[in-house]
Design a protein around this motif. Sequence first.
Motif, PDB file in Angstrom:
ATOM      1  N   ARG A 295     -11.685 -21.946   4.875  1.00 45.74           N
ATOM      2  CA  ARG A 295     -11.686 -20.802   3.958  1.00 45.74           C
ATOM      3  C   ARG A 295     -11.994 -19.505   4.706  1.00 45.74           C
ATOM      4  O   ARG A 295     -11.389 -18.462   4.437  1.00 45.74           O
ATOM      5  CB  ARG A 295     -12.705 -21.052   2.847  1.00 45.74           C
ATOM      6  CG  ARG A 295     -12.820 -19.913   1.823  1.00 45.74           C
ATOM      7  CD  ARG A 295     -11.496 -19.649   1.140  1.00 45.74           C
ATOM      8  NE  ARG A 295     -10.998 -20.799   0.434  1.00 45.74           N
ATOM      9  CZ  ARG A 295     -11.312 -21.090  -0.836  1.00 45.74           C
ATOM     10  NH1 ARG A 295     -12.127 -20.305  -1.499  1.00 45.74           N
ATOM     11  NH2 ARG A 295     -10.808 -22.148  -1.430  1.00 45.74           N
ATOM     12  N   GLU A 296     -12.906 -19.561   5.664  1.00 45.20           N
ATOM     13  CA  GLU A 296     -13.230 -18.369   6.450  1.00 45.20           C
ATOM     14  C   GLU A 296     -12.018 -17.899   7.258  1.00 45.20           C
ATOM     15  O   GLU A 296     -11.775 -16.691   7.370  1.00 45.20           O
ATOM     16  CB  GLU A 296     -14.410 -18.664   7.385  1.00 45.20           C
ATOM     17  CG  GLU A 296     -15.743 -18.811   6.649  1.00 45.20           C
ATOM     18  CD  GLU A 296     -16.857 -19.290   7.553  1.00 45.20           C
ATOM     19  OE1 GLU A 296     -17.988 -19.435   7.073  1.00 45.20           O
ATOM     20  OE2 GLU A 296     -16.595 -19.508   8.757  1.00 45.20           O
ATOM     21  N   ARG A 297     -11.264 -18.856   7.815  1.00 40.30           N
ATOM     22  CA  ARG A 297     -10.050 -18.470   8.550  1.00 40.30           C
ATOM     23  C   ARG A 297      -9.042 -17.813   7.609  1.00 40.30           C
ATOM     24  O   ARG A 297      -8.392 -16.826   7.968  1.00 40.30           O
ATOM     25  CB  ARG A 297      -9.424 -19.705   9.202  1.00 40.30           C
ATOM     26  CG  ARG A 297     -10.190 -20.216  10.417  1.00 40.30           C
ATOM     27  CD  ARG A 297      -9.335 -21.192  11.228  1.00 40.30           C
ATOM     28  NE  ARG A 297      -8.983 -22.381  10.462  1.00 40.30           N
ATOM     29  CZ  ARG A 297      -9.714 -23.483  10.425  1.00 40.30           C
ATOM     30  NH1 ARG A 297     -10.854 -23.553  11.108  1.00 40.30           N
ATOM     31  NH2 ARG A 297      -9.333 -24.529   9.715  1.00 40.30           N
ATOM     32  N   ASP A 298      -8.916 -18.361   6.394  1.00 41.10           N
ATOM     33  CA  ASP A 298      -7.992 -17.767   5.417  1.00 41.10           C
ATOM     34  C   ASP A 298      -8.415 -16.341   5.069  1.00 41.10           C
ATOM     35  O   ASP A 298      -7.577 -15.438   4.944  1.00 41.10           O
ATOM     36  CB  ASP A 298      -7.950 -18.615   4.141  1.00 41.10           C
ATOM     37  CG  ASP A 298      -7.244 -19.937   4.351  1.00 41.10           C
ATOM     38  OD1 ASP A 298      -7.459 -20.852   3.524  1.00 41.10           O
ATOM     39  OD2 ASP A 298      -6.494 -20.054   5.332  1.00 41.10           O
ATOM     40  N   ILE A 299      -9.722 -16.131   4.893  1.00 42.97           N
ATOM     41  CA  ILE A 299     -10.219 -14.793   4.552  1.00 42.97           C
ATOM     42  C   ILE A 299      -9.927 -13.814   5.677  1.00 42.97           C
ATOM     43  O   ILE A 299      -9.517 -12.664   5.436  1.00 42.97           O
ATOM     44  CB  ILE A 299     -11.733 -14.857   4.252  1.00 42.97           C
ATOM     45  CG1 ILE A 299     -11.972 -15.619   2.933  1.00 42.97           C
ATOM     46  CG2 ILE A 299     -12.330 -13.451   4.170  1.00 42.97           C
ATOM     47  CD1 ILE A 299     -13.432 -15.872   2.640  1.00 42.97           C
ATOM     48  N   ARG A 300     -10.120 -14.266   6.934  1.00 41.83           N
ATOM     49  CA  ARG A 300      -9.824 -13.376   8.063  1.00 41.83           C
ATOM     50  C   ARG A 300      -8.348 -13.013   8.110  1.00 41.83           C
ATOM     51  O   ARG A 300      -7.989 -11.859   8.383  1.00 41.83           O
ATOM     52  CB  ARG A 300     -10.245 -14.050   9.368  1.00 41.83           C
ATOM     53  CG  ARG A 300     -11.760 -14.097   9.586  1.00 41.83           C
ATOM     54  CD  ARG A 300     -12.102 -14.385  11.044  1.00 41.83           C
ATOM     55  NE  ARG A 300     -11.668 -15.719  11.442  1.00 41.83           N
ATOM     56  CZ  ARG A 300     -12.409 -16.803  11.329  1.00 41.83           C
ATOM     57  NH1 ARG A 300     -13.638 -16.732  10.812  1.00 41.83           N
ATOM     58  NH2 ARG A 300     -11.957 -17.981  11.727  1.00 41.83           N
ATOM     59  N   ARG A 301      -7.475 -13.992   7.814  1.00 38.01           N
ATOM     60  CA  ARG A 301      -6.039 -13.694   7.809  1.00 38.01           C
ATOM     61  C   ARG A 301      -5.675 -12.718   6.698  1.00 38.01           C
ATOM     62  O   ARG A 301      -4.855 -11.815   6.894  1.00 38.01           O
ATOM     63  CB  ARG A 301      -5.246 -15.001   7.653  1.00 38.01           C
ATOM     64  CG  ARG A 301      -5.169 -15.827   8.930  1.00 38.01           C
ATOM     65  CD  ARG A 301      -4.074 -16.881   8.830  1.00 38.01           C
ATOM     66  NE  ARG A 301      -4.428 -17.915   7.878  1.00 38.01           N
ATOM     67  CZ  ARG A 301      -5.009 -19.059   8.206  1.00 38.01           C
ATOM     68  NH1 ARG A 301      -5.317 -19.304   9.455  1.00 38.01           N
ATOM     69  NH2 ARG A 301      -5.286 -19.969   7.284  1.00 38.01           N
TER      70      ARG A 301
ATOM     71  N   ARG B 125      -7.636 -10.454   5.367  1.00 43.64           N
ATOM     72  CA  ARG B 125      -8.124  -9.130   5.756  1.00 43.64           C
ATOM     73  C   ARG B 125      -7.203  -8.469   6.772  1.00 43.64           C
ATOM     74  O   ARG B 125      -6.925  -7.274   6.694  1.00 43.64           O
ATOM     75  CB  ARG B 125      -9.537  -9.261   6.316  1.00 43.64           C
ATOM     76  CG  ARG B 125     -10.600  -9.467   5.240  1.00 43.64           C
ATOM     77  CD  ARG B 125     -11.962  -9.701   5.839  1.00 43.64           C
ATOM     78  NE  ARG B 125     -12.984  -9.768   4.795  1.00 43.64           N
ATOM     79  CZ  ARG B 125     -14.198 -10.251   4.984  1.00 43.64           C
ATOM     80  NH1 ARG B 125     -14.558 -10.710   6.189  1.00 43.64           N
ATOM     81  NH2 ARG B 125     -15.069 -10.288   3.983  1.00 43.64           N
ATOM     82  N   ALA B 126      -6.717  -9.278   7.731  1.00 44.35           N
ATOM     83  CA  ALA B 126      -5.793  -8.724   8.723  1.00 44.35           C
ATOM     84  C   ALA B 126      -4.499  -8.270   8.060  1.00 44.35           C
ATOM     85  O   ALA B 126      -3.953  -7.211   8.386  1.00 44.35           O
ATOM     86  CB  ALA B 126      -5.501  -9.769   9.802  1.00 44.35           C
TER      87      ALA B 126
ATOM     88  N   THR C 147      -4.193  -7.315   4.932  1.00 43.89           N
ATOM     89  CA  THR C 147      -4.513  -6.123   4.147  1.00 43.89           C
ATOM     90  C   THR C 147      -4.503  -4.882   5.021  1.00 43.89           C
ATOM     91  O   THR C 147      -3.965  -3.823   4.636  1.00 43.89           O
ATOM     92  CB  THR C 147      -5.889  -6.283   3.477  1.00 43.89           C
ATOM     93  OG1 THR C 147      -5.863  -7.436   2.635  1.00 43.89           O
ATOM     94  CG2 THR C 147      -6.237  -5.056   2.650  1.00 43.89           C
ATOM     95  N   GLN C 148      -5.088  -4.977   6.206  1.00 48.30           N
ATOM     96  CA  GLN C 148      -5.102  -3.842   7.126  1.00 48.30           C
ATOM     97  C   GLN C 148      -3.689  -3.462   7.553  1.00 48.30           C
ATOM     98  O   GLN C 148      -3.339  -2.274   7.626  1.00 48.30           O
ATOM     99  CB  GLN C 148      -5.961  -4.169   8.349  1.00 48.30           C
ATOM    100  CG  GLN C 148      -7.452  -4.302   8.031  1.00 48.30           C
ATOM    101  CD  GLN C 148      -8.254  -4.758   9.232  1.00 48.30           C
ATOM    102  OE1 GLN C 148      -7.700  -5.062  10.289  1.00 48.30           O
ATOM    103  NE2 GLN C 148      -9.567  -4.809   9.070  1.00 48.30           N
TER     104      GLN C 148
END
Length: 328
Positions: free
Chosen positions: A76-82, A84-85, A87-88
């Motif tokens: 889930r943390e990896r999904d959140i980082r992706r 966010r990337a 979104t940027q």
Amino acid sequence: MLGLDHWQETAYFALLDGPALGLDELVGRSGLEHDVLKGALTRLEDRGLISRLSGRPARWTALPPEHAIEVLLLARERDIRRVRALTQWLAEKHRKGRIGQDAAALIEVITGPEGVALCGQQLFNSAEREVRGIDAPPYAQAKDGSSVNSSANVASRGVRSRFIYGQDNLTLPGTIGRIEHDVSHGEEVRILPHAPMKIILSDDQAGLIPLVATPQVLDSCILVRPSALLDALSALFETLWQQAQQYVTGGVTDDGTADTDGTLTEDERRILSLLAVGLSDEAIARQLGIGLRTVQRRVQALLVRLGAGSRFQAGVLAAGRGWWRPPA
């Protein structure tokens, strides 16, 4: 729980507090159907929550939760980082697309039910090549009570129309009848388990989305003109379209022609179509306006005629006989 759906949770908790179980034992303990349970077990195995033991018949056991859930958290943390990337990247693309342009010319807020209805209808009327959209409630209505409509406005002009529906919306009264009417006018319809948002796209010139993510009443929308945001909405639609399942209203042979040999009655065709997109017997009964027991009898009769042991197998066998065409 950490991205698990209802069926996966039910299967997991059935295994969590007991010994390893076989498929039939799990069906009895969880109350899930065989096909649904098999899919849930496969996904739980992929996530590292359960393990399939060697030997026959197959049995499954829950792995230690503290280790398995730690794996889910990391995923889930990896999904959140992706996300966010992404979104940027979208924000930067949107910012660059607006450089040197008047932002007010790219985005306009439409307010009031009448304004939203008129704007939506204008998008259908102005399309020259294609109208695309994700259909979800609530729906805009003009003062005279007329609803924004797709097929009636594009069929006679040779404009292609493609719409995605969420499976959860198919249970709403009148939805199936509206879909079948639109499909009969040439609209292409596909189904997703859940429609993430409401969208109307007119060619590549304009898009309309709700101002609020999950509105109770559709009284405010954002009109998006050619921009990076409109490109993103178009890309979102095309991605979801590829993932969605085709909705077929009647028997179709492999060459695309209608099956007219009397193999199925009209009611049987409709039931088979609704089974194919995952509706329960109760939902099918509501949509067709017939009794639950009548639906159950007809579903069972279809399974027997096809020699199928499950709803999924019934769809495969019906497609093999040319009774309907599955999604490409």
